[in-house]
Design a protein around this motif. Structure first.
Motif, PDB file in Angstrom:
ATOM      1  N   PRO A 116      45.023  54.225  53.977  1.00 38.31           N
ATOM      2  CA  PRO A 116      44.939  52.774  54.152  1.00 38.31           C
ATOM      3  C   PRO A 116      45.077  52.291  55.601  1.00 38.31           C
ATOM      4  O   PRO A 116      45.083  51.093  55.837  1.00 38.31           O
ATOM      5  CB  PRO A 116      46.118  52.278  53.312  1.00 38.31           C
ATOM      6  CG  PRO A 116      47.143  53.361  53.459  1.00 38.31           C
ATOM      7  CD  PRO A 116      46.354  54.644  53.497  1.00 38.31           C
ATOM      8  N   GLU A 117      45.202  53.234  56.562  1.00 40.50           N
ATOM      9  CA  GLU A 117      45.338  52.809  57.959  1.00 40.50           C
ATOM     10  C   GLU A 117      44.075  52.131  58.475  1.00 40.50           C
ATOM     11  O   GLU A 117      44.139  51.349  59.429  1.00 40.50           O
ATOM     12  CB  GLU A 117      45.687  54.008  58.843  1.00 40.50           C
ATOM     13  CG  GLU A 117      47.137  54.450  58.750  1.00 40.50           C
ATOM     14  CD  GLU A 117      47.456  55.159  57.448  1.00 40.50           C
ATOM     15  OE1 GLU A 117      46.536  55.792  56.868  1.00 40.50           O
ATOM     16  OE2 GLU A 117      48.610  55.075  56.983  1.00 40.50           O
ATOM     17  N   ALA A 118      42.935  52.429  57.883  1.00 38.12           N
ATOM     18  CA  ALA A 118      41.671  51.791  58.278  1.00 38.12           C
ATOM     19  C   ALA A 118      40.957  51.278  57.039  1.00 38.12           C
ATOM     20  O   ALA A 118      41.012  51.889  55.967  1.00 38.12           O
ATOM     21  CB  ALA A 118      40.782  52.778  59.017  1.00 38.12           C
ATOM     22  N   THR A 119      40.279  50.151  57.180  1.00 37.06           N
ATOM     23  CA  THR A 119      39.452  49.618  56.097  1.00 37.06           C
ATOM     24  C   THR A 119      38.101  50.336  56.098  1.00 37.06           C
ATOM     25  O   THR A 119      37.748  51.024  57.062  1.00 37.06           O
ATOM     26  CB  THR A 119      39.206  48.115  56.277  1.00 37.06           C
ATOM     27  OG1 THR A 119      38.402  47.923  57.470  1.00 37.06           O
ATOM     28  CG2 THR A 119      40.511  47.348  56.410  1.00 37.06           C
ATOM     29  N   ILE A 184      34.168  52.828  42.739  1.00 36.77           N
ATOM     30  CA  ILE A 184      35.350  53.205  43.519  1.00 36.77           C
ATOM     31  C   ILE A 184      36.350  52.060  43.530  1.00 36.77           C
ATOM     32  O   ILE A 184      37.558  52.261  43.370  1.00 36.77           O
ATOM     33  CB  ILE A 184      34.940  53.576  44.962  1.00 36.77           C
ATOM     34  CG1 ILE A 184      33.907  54.708  44.982  1.00 36.77           C
ATOM     35  CG2 ILE A 184      36.174  53.909  45.797  1.00 36.77           C
ATOM     36  CD1 ILE A 184      34.384  56.019  44.444  1.00 36.77           C
ATOM     37  N   ARG A 185      35.847  50.859  43.698  1.00 33.25           N
ATOM     38  CA  ARG A 185      36.719  49.678  43.762  1.00 33.25           C
ATOM     39  C   ARG A 185      37.502  49.486  42.466  1.00 33.25           C
ATOM     40  O   ARG A 185      38.606  48.922  42.480  1.00 33.25           O
ATOM     41  CB  ARG A 185      35.882  48.433  44.069  1.00 33.25           C
ATOM     42  CG  ARG A 185      36.704  47.172  44.291  1.00 33.25           C
ATOM     43  CD  ARG A 185      35.841  46.069  44.859  1.00 33.25           C
ATOM     44  NE  ARG A 185      34.889  45.515  43.921  1.00 33.25           N
ATOM     45  CZ  ARG A 185      35.155  44.487  43.104  1.00 33.25           C
ATOM     46  NH1 ARG A 185      36.355  43.913  43.117  1.00 33.25           N
ATOM     47  NH2 ARG A 185      34.217  44.025  42.304  1.00 33.25           N
ATOM     48  N   HIS A 186      36.948  49.935  41.358  1.00 34.34           N
ATOM     49  CA  HIS A 186      37.582  49.769  40.052  1.00 34.34           C
ATOM     50  C   HIS A 186      38.259  51.056  39.577  1.00 34.34           C
ATOM     51  O   HIS A 186      38.443  51.248  38.375  1.00 34.34           O
ATOM     52  CB  HIS A 186      36.542  49.304  39.026  1.00 34.34           C
ATOM     53  CG  HIS A 186      36.037  47.925  39.282  1.00 34.34           C
ATOM     54  ND1 HIS A 186      36.687  46.796  38.814  1.00 34.34           N
ATOM     55  CD2 HIS A 186      34.956  47.476  39.979  1.00 34.34           C
ATOM     56  CE1 HIS A 186      36.023  45.722  39.190  1.00 34.34           C
ATOM     57  NE2 HIS A 186      34.972  46.107  39.908  1.00 34.34           N
ATOM     58  N   ASN A 190      41.063  52.986  44.833  1.00 39.31           N
ATOM     59  CA  ASN A 190      41.153  51.728  45.575  1.00 39.31           C
ATOM     60  C   ASN A 190      42.587  51.341  45.934  1.00 39.31           C
ATOM     61  O   ASN A 190      42.788  50.378  46.674  1.00 39.31           O
ATOM     62  CB  ASN A 190      40.489  50.595  44.794  1.00 39.31           C
ATOM     63  CG  ASN A 190      39.980  49.495  45.712  1.00 39.31           C
ATOM     64  OD1 ASN A 190      39.450  49.788  46.795  1.00 39.31           O
ATOM     65  ND2 ASN A 190      40.133  48.252  45.305  1.00 39.31           N
ATOM     66  N   VAL A 191      43.556  52.082  45.435  1.00 36.22           N
ATOM     67  CA  VAL A 191      44.951  51.802  45.819  1.00 36.22           C
ATOM     68  C   VAL A 191      45.092  51.880  47.339  1.00 36.22           C
ATOM     69  O   VAL A 191      45.728  51.027  47.966  1.00 36.22           O
ATOM     70  CB  VAL A 191      45.911  52.786  45.125  1.00 36.22           C
ATOM     71  CG1 VAL A 191      47.328  52.617  45.665  1.00 36.22           C
ATOM     72  CG2 VAL A 191      45.880  52.579  43.613  1.00 36.22           C
ATOM     73  N   LEU A 193      42.188  52.350  49.472  1.00 33.80           N
ATOM     74  CA  LEU A 193      41.024  51.766  50.139  1.00 33.80           C
ATOM     75  C   LEU A 193      41.087  50.249  50.229  1.00 33.80           C
ATOM     76  O   LEU A 193      40.596  49.646  51.183  1.00 33.80           O
ATOM     77  CB  LEU A 193      39.745  52.174  49.398  1.00 33.80           C
ATOM     78  CG  LEU A 193      39.383  53.655  49.492  1.00 33.80           C
ATOM     79  CD1 LEU A 193      38.232  53.981  48.550  1.00 33.80           C
ATOM     80  CD2 LEU A 193      39.004  54.033  50.922  1.00 33.80           C
ATOM     81  N   LYS A 194      41.665  49.629  49.205  1.00 35.64           N
ATOM     82  CA  LYS A 194      41.833  48.166  49.177  1.00 35.64           C
ATOM     83  C   LYS A 194      40.513  47.421  49.371  1.00 35.64           C
ATOM     84  O   LYS A 194      40.431  46.407  50.077  1.00 35.64           O
ATOM     85  CB  LYS A 194      42.866  47.715  50.220  1.00 35.64           C
ATOM     86  CG  LYS A 194      44.229  48.370  50.062  1.00 35.64           C
ATOM     87  CD  LYS A 194      45.246  47.820  51.024  1.00 35.64           C
ATOM     88  CE  LYS A 194      46.550  48.607  51.012  1.00 35.64           C
ATOM     89  NZ  LYS A 194      47.145  48.746  49.678  1.00 35.64           N
ATOM     90  N   LEU A 195      39.476  47.920  48.726  1.00 35.92           N
ATOM     91  CA  LEU A 195      38.183  47.243  48.791  1.00 35.92           C
ATOM     92  C   LEU A 195      38.212  45.950  47.988  1.00 35.92           C
ATOM     93  O   LEU A 195      38.706  45.925  46.860  1.00 35.92           O
ATOM     94  CB  LEU A 195      37.093  48.145  48.198  1.00 35.92           C
ATOM     95  CG  LEU A 195      36.713  49.411  48.962  1.00 35.92           C
ATOM     96  CD1 LEU A 195      35.897  50.329  48.056  1.00 35.92           C
ATOM     97  CD2 LEU A 195      35.938  49.064  50.230  1.00 35.92           C
ATOM     98  N   ASP A 196      37.674  44.864  48.553  1.00 39.86           N
ATOM     99  CA  ASP A 196      37.351  43.705  47.734  1.00 39.86           C
ATOM    100  C   ASP A 196      35.850  43.746  47.480  1.00 39.86           C
ATOM    101  O   ASP A 196      35.136  44.616  47.994  1.00 39.86           O
ATOM    102  CB  ASP A 196      37.797  42.396  48.394  1.00 39.86           C
ATOM    103  CG  ASP A 196      37.167  42.154  49.763  1.00 39.86           C
ATOM    104  OD1 ASP A 196      36.095  42.747  50.044  1.00 39.86           O
ATOM    105  OD2 ASP A 196      37.726  41.362  50.549  1.00 39.86           O
ATOM    106  N   GLU A 197      35.339  42.821  46.684  1.00 47.84           N
ATOM    107  CA  GLU A 197      33.934  42.900  46.304  1.00 47.84           C
ATOM    108  C   GLU A 197      33.008  42.785  47.511  1.00 47.84           C
ATOM    109  O   GLU A 197      32.017  43.514  47.621  1.00 47.84           O
ATOM    110  CB  GLU A 197      33.588  41.824  45.278  1.00 47.84           C
ATOM    111  CG  GLU A 197      32.157  41.917  44.780  1.00 47.84           C
ATOM    112  CD  GLU A 197      31.828  40.925  43.679  1.00 47.84           C
ATOM    113  OE1 GLU A 197      30.687  40.989  43.159  1.00 47.84           O
ATOM    114  OE2 GLU A 197      32.689  40.092  43.340  1.00 47.84           O
ATOM    115  N   ALA A 198      33.330  41.903  48.437  1.00 44.02           N
ATOM    116  CA  ALA A 198      32.461  41.700  49.593  1.00 44.02           C
ATOM    117  C   ALA A 198      32.394  42.955  50.463  1.00 44.02           C
ATOM    118  O   ALA A 198      31.306  43.372  50.895  1.00 44.02           O
ATOM    119  CB  ALA A 198      32.942  40.506  50.409  1.00 44.02           C
ATOM    120  N   MET A 199      33.550  43.569  50.721  1.00 38.41           N
ATOM    121  CA  MET A 199      33.559  44.776  51.544  1.00 38.41           C
ATOM    122  C   MET A 199      32.859  45.930  50.833  1.00 38.41           C
ATOM    123  O   MET A 199      32.134  46.717  51.454  1.00 38.41           O
ATOM    124  CB  MET A 199      34.987  45.175  51.904  1.00 38.41           C
ATOM    125  CG  MET A 199      35.068  46.278  52.950  1.00 38.41           C
ATOM    126  SD  MET A 199      36.752  46.826  53.322  1.00 38.41           S
ATOM    127  CE  MET A 199      37.481  45.309  53.944  1.00 38.41           C
TER     128      MET A 199
END
Length: 281
Positions: A116-119, A184-186, A190-191, A193-199
Motif C-alpha cells: 500500500p505504499e504506492a497507489t 481485483i477491486r472486489h 484490494n486490502v 491496493l485500495k483501488l476505487d472504481e475510477a482508479m
C-alpha cells in the motif's frame, strides 16, 4: 452454460470464490518453493552480472533498475516482476534474463514501489519514469534506445500493457497478465491496493476506448486459473476488435509459475516470441 475456460463471471461469485479464483499461490502446489528456487538462481546470475545493478530512476527505495548486458549496442528487453503489485521484487526474476541474453538481447529489470505504499496510479507512473531513465542511459550502458520491448509476468503483465504507450517501447509481451482491475477491486487483493472504481478503470487496459498501436503478444498457461485465461483471451479480442496488432497463445500444461520456464530457457516459447517481436519492430 460453462465458458471455454470454466467459471469466470466474478460478479456472480461469492467472496470466497472470487478470492480463490485469483489466488495463484494457493492454486499451484509448491509455488513458494518454486519462487525460492528462482531467487537462489537469480542471486547467482546477479553475481555474474554485477556491474550495472540498482541504477536509480526516482526518489523512492524501489525506484531502481538493473541492466544486464548481452551485446554492446544490442536491443533491450525490459522485464517487470509480478506479485499482484504488493509483493516480490525485480531480484526475484533475474535468472529469467538468461533465455533472451543467450540471443544477444540485453535485459533491464525495473523495480517499483509496492502497495500500500504506492497507489496503482503511482506504480504505473513509476514504470514510465523508469523507462524514461533507461532510454536516457542506454547509450552509456551499451544498449540501443531505439530497440526496446517490454515484458512482464502476472501484475507485470498488466504493467507491460500500461507501458505500451511509452513512445520508445516498440512492442510488448504480457505473460499471464491482468487487464481488467475490477475483479481485483472486489477481492482480497484490494486490502492493500485500495483501488476505487475510477482508479481501477483508468488503469485497466480492457476498459479503455482503444489502446496503444504498438504490437502486443499475449501468453497464458493452459493450466492457469480460469479468470487469468479469460482475461488474456479478452484482451486479445479487445485489441483485435480495435484493429490493434495482437497475438494470443496458450502454453499447454503451463501453470502460473511454470510458464516462466519458457522465458528462462534460450529455446523456450516465450523467448522465441520475444526474438520474433524484435525481428519485426
Amino acid at each position: 452454460m460453462a465458458t471455454i475456460f470454466g467459471e469466470t463471471d466474478w460478479r456472480s461469485m461469492s467472496q470466497e470464490q472470487r478470492d480463490l479464483g485469483l489466488n495463484n499461490s494457493a492454486a499451484v502446489a509448491g509455488s513458494a518453493e518454486m519462487v525460492n528456487g528462482w531467487e537462489q538462481r537469480s542471486a547467482a546470475v546477479r553475481e555474474r552480472h554485477s556491474a550495472q545493478l540498482n541504477l536509480r530512476y526516482g526518489p523512492r527505495d524501489r525506484n531502481r533498475f538493473d541492466f544486464l548486458k548481452a551485446a554492446d549496442g544490442g536491443p533491450t528487453l525490459v522485464l517487470i516482476h509480478g506479485g499482484y503489485w504488493q509483493m516480490r521484487s525485480k531480484e526475484t526474476l533475474t535468472w529469467f534474463a538468461e533465455g533472451p541474453m543467450a540471443h544477444g538481447i540485453n535485459v533491464a529489470l525495473i523495480g517499483y514501489t509496492l502497495a500500500p505504499e504506492a497507489t496503482m496510479d503511482e506504480i504505473v507512473a513509476e514504470i514510465h519514469r523508469g523507462l524514461d531513465t533507461l532510454v536516457e542511459q542506454l547509450p552509456a550502458l551499451g544498449g540501443d534506445p531505439d530497440r526496446i520491448i517490454v515484458t512482464g509476468w502476472s501484475a507485470g503483465g498488466h504493467l507491460t500493457a500500461m507501458a505500451l504507450s511509452h513512445p520508445k517501447v516498440k512492442a510488448g509481451l504480457a505473460i499471464s497478465g491482468i487487464f481488467d482491475l475490477e475483479p481485483i477491486r472486489h477481492s482480497y487483493l484490494n486490502v492493500k491496493l485500495k483501488l476505487d472504481e475510477a482508479m481501477s478503470r483508468r488503469n485497466s487496459p480492457l476498459l479503455q476506448s482503444a489502446g496503444p498501436a504498438a504490437p502486443l503478444a499475449l501468453v497464458v498457461g493452459g493450466a492457469e486459473l480460469p479468470q487469468l485465461r479469460q482475461q488474456t483471451a479478452d484482451m486479445a479480442a479487445f485489441r483485435a476488435s480495435n484493429g490493434l496488432p495482437v497475438s494470443y497463445e496458450e502454453i499447454p500444461g503451463a501453470d502460473h509459475f511454470s510458464i516462466m520456464l519458457e522465458l528462462g530457457s534460450p529455446t523456450g516459447r516465450i523467448t522465441t516470441l520475444i526474438r520474433q517481436l524484435f525481428e519485426n519492430v
